[in-house]
Design an enzyme around this catalytic site. Structure first.
Site, PDB file in Angstrom:
ATOM      1  N   ILE A 154       0.841  -1.203   0.000  1.00 52.33           N
ATOM      2  CA  ILE A 154       0.000   0.000   0.000  1.00 52.33           C
ATOM      3  C   ILE A 154       0.874   1.251   0.000  1.00 52.33           C
ATOM      4  O   ILE A 154       0.628   2.202  -0.753  1.00 52.33           O
ATOM      5  CB  ILE A 154      -0.960   0.000   1.202  1.00 52.33           C
ATOM      6  CG1 ILE A 154      -1.944  -1.171   1.091  1.00 52.33           C
ATOM      7  CG2 ILE A 154      -1.722   1.324   1.288  1.00 52.33           C
ATOM      8  CD1 ILE A 154      -2.814  -1.370   2.308  1.00 52.33           C
ATOM      9  N   THR A 231      -4.872   5.733   7.329  1.00 51.07           N
ATOM     10  CA  THR A 231      -5.828   4.769   6.764  1.00 51.07           C
ATOM     11  C   THR A 231      -5.446   3.351   7.157  1.00 51.07           C
ATOM     12  O   THR A 231      -5.929   2.394   6.565  1.00 51.07           O
ATOM     13  CB  THR A 231      -5.854   4.869   5.223  1.00 51.07           C
ATOM     14  OG1 THR A 231      -4.507   4.731   4.719  1.00 51.07           O
ATOM     15  CG2 THR A 231      -6.443   6.182   4.758  1.00 51.07           C
ATOM     16  N   SER A 232      -4.598   3.206   8.167  1.00 50.95           N
ATOM     17  CA  SER A 232      -4.104   1.885   8.552  1.00 50.95           C
ATOM     18  C   SER A 232      -4.851   1.332   9.760  1.00 50.95           C
ATOM     19  O   SER A 232      -5.828   0.601   9.612  1.00 50.95           O
ATOM     20  CB  SER A 232      -2.603   1.949   8.820  1.00 50.95           C
ATOM     21  OG  SER A 232      -2.078   0.665   9.053  1.00 50.95           O
ATOM     22  N   ARG A 233      -4.428   1.686  10.953  1.00 50.59           N
ATOM     23  CA  ARG A 233      -5.083   1.259  12.178  1.00 50.59           C
ATOM     24  C   ARG A 233      -5.111   2.419  13.160  1.00 50.59           C
ATOM     25  O   ARG A 233      -4.136   3.155  13.313  1.00 50.59           O
ATOM     26  CB  ARG A 233      -4.367   0.053  12.813  1.00 50.59           C
ATOM     27  CG  ARG A 233      -4.569  -1.261  12.077  1.00 50.59           C
ATOM     28  CD  ARG A 233      -6.015  -1.730  12.168  1.00 50.59           C
ATOM     29  NE  ARG A 233      -6.238  -3.006  11.497  1.00 50.59           N
ATOM     30  CZ  ARG A 233      -6.664  -3.136  10.245  1.00 50.59           C
ATOM     31  NH1 ARG A 233      -6.883  -2.048   9.525  1.00 50.59           N
ATOM     32  NH2 ARG A 233      -6.873  -4.318   9.717  1.00 50.59           N
ATOM     33  N   GLU A 262     -12.696   2.636  17.458  1.00 54.63           N
ATOM     34  CA  GLU A 262     -13.732   2.603  16.421  1.00 54.63           C
ATOM     35  C   GLU A 262     -14.696   1.432  16.545  1.00 54.63           C
ATOM     36  O   GLU A 262     -15.821   1.490  16.035  1.00 54.63           O
ATOM     37  CB  GLU A 262     -13.083   2.565  15.036  1.00 54.63           C
ATOM     38  CG  GLU A 262     -12.378   1.276  14.694  1.00 54.63           C
ATOM     39  CD  GLU A 262     -11.757   1.317  13.301  1.00 54.63           C
ATOM     40  OE1 GLU A 262     -12.117   0.455  12.489  1.00 54.63           O
ATOM     41  OE2 GLU A 262     -10.925   2.207  13.036  1.00 54.63           O
ATOM     42  N   HIS A 294     -13.618   3.986   8.291  1.00 54.82           N
ATOM     43  CA  HIS A 294     -12.824   2.816   7.900  1.00 54.82           C
ATOM     44  C   HIS A 294     -13.302   2.259   6.554  1.00 54.82           C
ATOM     45  O   HIS A 294     -13.654   1.089   6.450  1.00 54.82           O
ATOM     46  CB  HIS A 294     -12.898   1.732   8.980  1.00 54.82           C
ATOM     47  CG  HIS A 294     -11.716   0.806   8.948  1.00 54.82           C
ATOM     48  ND1 HIS A 294     -11.221   0.209  10.072  1.00 54.82           N
ATOM     49  CD2 HIS A 294     -10.941   0.363   7.923  1.00 54.82           C
ATOM     50  CE1 HIS A 294     -10.185  -0.567   9.759  1.00 54.82           C
ATOM     51  NE2 HIS A 294     -10.004  -0.481   8.446  1.00 54.82           N
ATOM     52  N   GLN A 295     -13.286   3.115   5.556  1.00 54.86           N
ATOM     53  CA  GLN A 295     -13.813   2.747   4.249  1.00 54.86           C
ATOM     54  C   GLN A 295     -12.764   2.750   3.153  1.00 54.86           C
ATOM     55  O   GLN A 295     -13.091   2.560   1.981  1.00 54.86           O
ATOM     56  CB  GLN A 295     -14.943   3.701   3.855  1.00 54.86           C
ATOM     57  CG  GLN A 295     -14.491   5.128   3.561  1.00 54.86           C
ATOM     58  CD  GLN A 295     -15.631   6.070   3.232  1.00 54.86           C
ATOM     59  OE1 GLN A 295     -16.318   6.540   4.139  1.00 54.86           O
ATOM     60  NE2 GLN A 295     -15.821   6.353   1.950  1.00 54.86           N
ATOM     61  N   ALA A 296     -11.496   2.927   3.514  1.00 58.01           N
ATOM     62  CA  ALA A 296     -10.459   3.010   2.491  1.00 58.01           C
ATOM     63  C   ALA A 296     -10.420   1.756   1.623  1.00 58.01           C
ATOM     64  O   ALA A 296     -10.133   1.830   0.428  1.00 58.01           O
ATOM     65  CB  ALA A 296      -9.100   3.249   3.141  1.00 58.01           C
ATOM     66  N   PHE A 297     -10.698   0.608   2.205  1.00 53.81           N
ATOM     67  CA  PHE A 297     -10.670  -0.650   1.457  1.00 53.81           C
ATOM     68  C   PHE A 297     -11.857  -0.820   0.522  1.00 53.81           C
ATOM     69  O   PHE A 297     -11.850  -1.704  -0.344  1.00 53.81           O
ATOM     70  CB  PHE A 297     -10.682  -1.827   2.436  1.00 53.81           C
ATOM     71  CG  PHE A 297     -12.051  -2.086   3.017  1.00 53.81           C
ATOM     72  CD1 PHE A 297     -12.877  -3.061   2.479  1.00 53.81           C
ATOM     73  CD2 PHE A 297     -12.536  -1.328   4.080  1.00 53.81           C
ATOM     74  CE1 PHE A 297     -14.151  -3.288   3.000  1.00 53.81           C
ATOM     75  CE2 PHE A 297     -13.798  -1.534   4.599  1.00 53.81           C
ATOM     76  CZ  PHE A 297     -14.608  -2.531   4.054  1.00 53.81           C
TER      77      PHE A 297
END
Length: 331
Positions: A154, A231-233, A262, A294-297
């Protein structure tokens, strides 16, 4: 055999049904796996989880007693699972080792641009027919220094995007990526990266070594107008320290697709409730902070790969295969 899937979102149900394609019976639950819901796994040899499930030693003991032999997680991250406890209980744990790195990297860059150019604030204004430019001044990304924390798959894609915008590149990782080096990236110590960067984007997994990697001391090293993107954790950033830094006006902007608490909020509609997390509520009040859920994926390509790999994990487990997705197995 019936497979029990915890924490299944509404969008996942038809997709899971499609990829399983009658090869296995599937029961979907909208609740996450935790100490209270572990009893529902009784009689299910295979359980599927998401990142918000709490698969700790007590939960693993409970589901092992109920007959569970496989936990297959529908994500790359697995910091919510006690792998040692799983092995002791004779439970195999599998995950999705890889899915589209473009999904997360592209979203991270979009977040950086959105907070830089004040796009969310502008959209809210124009919906009220307020077309002033006051408070919307951004900066060119071209020529700025972008710090990439974690240069794996990534991080590499994010680096390519930043390179395409004419940015100077600095990176930090335990191992250098030759592809990033070829793009002109200079690897530096973490404090140096923070001090040099106009944009800092986090792409490392959460582990004991990276928990609160960005703490108060790290934030103090960052440039006053720097942008911080995660955008990781969520646990990579000390949220209390972040609020304190924002209160002092230390950052130009923050974009968070993840938050360390979250699991209590994300993927739920809480619009009619009082949110009791003071840190999250405070973050929402800053005009230079952008929070997404948490929608990057969340692209068609990535979701297809995640769910497809989950099915293959079940098939590989039943065939007795160990693959790159296997994290733990019976001792």
């Amino acid at each position: 055999m019936e497979i029990l899937a915890y924490g299944v979102a509404s969008y996942e149900r038809p997709l899971l049904a499609k990829v399983f394609d009658r090869r296995h019976d599937l029961r979907c639950l909208d609740v996450d796996l935790d100490a209270d819901t572990a009893v529902l796994a009784d009689g299910h040899e295979i359980v599927s989880t998401n990142v918000n499930c709490r698969v700790d030693a007590d939960v693993l003991r409970r589901i092992a007693d109920g007959g569970t032999k496989l936990v297959t997680q529908r994500s790359t991250g697995f910091n919510n699972i006690d792998l040692d406890a799983a092995a002791r209980r004779g439970i195999t744990v599998m995950r999705v080792a890889h899915y589209s790195p473009h999904s997360v990297a592209e979203f991270a860059w979009a977040l950086a641009q959105a907070v830089n150019r004040r796009i969310p604030r502008a959209v809210i204004r124009t919906r009220d027919f307020d077309f002033r430019l006051d408070g919307l001044l951004g900066r060119d990304m071209h020529g700025k220094t972008v710090g990439v924390v974690g240069t794996g798959k990534i991080g590499e894609v994010f680096t390519r995007i930043a390179h395409g915008h004419g940015c100077r590149l600095v990176g930090w990782d335990i191992a250098e990526n030759p592809a990033c080096r070829a793009l002109g990236m200079e690897y530096v110590d973490f404090p140096d990266l923070l001090a040099q960067s106009d944009v800092v984007s986090l792409h490392v997994p959460l582990s004991p070594d990276t928990h609160h990697l960005v703490d108060g001391a790290a934030l103090d090293l960052m440039r006053e107008e720097a942008l911080l993107v995660n955008t990781s954790r969520g646990g990579l950033i000390d949220s209390f320290a972040l609020v304190a830094a924002l209160r002092r006006g230390l950052l130009g902007g923050v974009a968070l697709d993840v938050y360390e608490e979250e699991e209590h909020f994300f993927y739920r509609d809480l619009s009619d409730r009082v949110v009791t997390d003071d840190v999250l509520a405070r973050l929402m009040t800053y005009p230079n902070v952008l929070v997404t859920s948490h929608q990057a994926f969340f692209t068609r390509e990535a979701v297809d790969q995640i769910l497809g790999t989950t099915v293959r994990n079940v098939d590989d487990y039943l065939a007795g295969k160990t693959t790159e997705n296997t994290l733990a197995g019976p001792r």
